[in-house]
Write a protein that holds these residues in place. Structure first.
Motif, PDB file in Angstrom:
ATOM      1  N   ARG A 128       0.894  -1.273  -0.001  1.00 14.88           N
ATOM      2  CA  ARG A 128      -0.045  -0.017   0.061  1.00 14.88           C
ATOM      3  C   ARG A 128       0.815   1.282  -0.254  1.00 14.88           C
ATOM      4  N   ASP A 152      -5.728  -0.244 -13.663  1.00  9.77           N
ATOM      5  CA  ASP A 152      -6.051   0.449 -12.572  1.00  9.77           C
ATOM      6  C   ASP A 152      -5.114  -0.237 -11.529  1.00  9.77           C
ATOM      7  N   ASP A 153      -4.301   0.682 -10.956  1.00 12.56           N
ATOM      8  CA  ASP A 153      -3.320   0.249  -9.847  1.00 12.56           C
ATOM      9  C   ASP A 153      -3.568   1.271  -8.529  1.00 12.56           C
ATOM     10  N   PRO A 154      -4.508   0.673  -7.630  1.00  7.14           N
ATOM     11  CA  PRO A 154      -4.789   1.591  -6.512  1.00  7.14           C
ATOM     12  C   PRO A 154      -3.276   2.069  -5.991  1.00  7.14           C
ATOM     13  N   GLY A 155      -3.177   3.298  -5.613  1.00  9.64           N
ATOM     14  CA  GLY A 155      -2.163   3.900  -4.699  1.00  9.64           C
ATOM     15  C   GLY A 155      -0.837   4.422  -5.911  1.00  9.64           C
TER      16      GLY A 155
END
Length: 230
Positions: A128, A152-155
């Motif tokens: 994260r 989409d690559d959260p963070g």
């Protein structure tokens, strides 16, 4: 070599299975040695593009027209051919999973390769840690890892800068990157990010200088540069 992929009009990803590969850290490189039938040999260093994954190793090589090694690797090396790899090499320009501070990745052209290894490793372990990527490239046809970076690559925040030509209706006109580009797309200095900068010597020197001028501590700026022979 077990596979090859087209990444751009001048770059190819080469996949090797390396028995007893000791593993590597994101940001390290290997030395590639080629030996001709007459005994002549030459060696170049190439960044590892892949996250650590067993015995599989990926190199993404940008073709340099007058280069001694890259035209052979991108145009002639075939699946089943064998090359000599030495490594992994390097312990400074690496991202380690235990790092928790924000990360700024600044890439010029094929300097994206070791930074992509960091992005892939982050994704593979489910980290994260917040990443921001600023990627400067001449024009869209030279971009690397296009489809993967569209995921989409959260963070992971991504900013693209084009120095010569842009996609249609791109909001920023073509031109070299500036301090406002880095301040707008990067982290504020008081967040104390670690900054990884990779590209040609001129690109790296300019980017590192701008980051220092913006207030980033020089000790938090890690650089990796390549010359025209690569």
């Amino acid at each position: 070599m077990t596979d090859r992929r087209v990444e751009s009009q001048t770059a190819r990803t080469l996949v090797f299975e390396v028995p007893d590969w000791p593993g590597h850290l994101a940001g390290q490189h290997v030395d590639v040695r080629l030996t001709a039938e007459d005994g002549y040999s030459t060696q170049r260093s190439y960044s590892l593009a892949s996250a650590p994954d067993g015995e599989s190793v990926e190199l993404t090589v940008q073709r340099v027209d007058d280069g001694e090694v890259s035209p052979y690797l991108t145009d002639e090396l075939a699946v089943g051919d064998v090359v000599e790899l030495r490594g992994p090499v390097g312990g400074w320009f690496v991202w380690r999973p235990e790092q928790k501070e924000p990360i700024l990745l600044v890439a010029g052209g094929s300097g994206l390769v070791p930074l992509m290894a960091m992005i892939r490793m982050r994704r593979a372990i489910g980290s994260r840690t917040p990443f921001r990527l600023v990627y400067s490239v001449r024009s869209p046809e030279y971009q690397l890892f296009v489809s993967e970076l569209r995921r989409d690559d959260p963070g992971l925040d991504k900013t693209y800068l084009y120095s010569r030509s842009t996609p249609p209706q791109w909001p920023r006109p073509p031109g070299r990157f500036t301090a406002p580009d880095l301040s707008g797309a990067g982290w504020p200095p008081d967040f104390e990010p670690t900054c990884y900068v990779c590209g040609s010597t001129g690109f790296v020197e300019k980017a590192a200088g701008l980051l220092v001028a913006l207030g980033h501590h020089p000790g938090r700026i890690r650089t990796e540069r390549f010359g025209p022979s690569r």
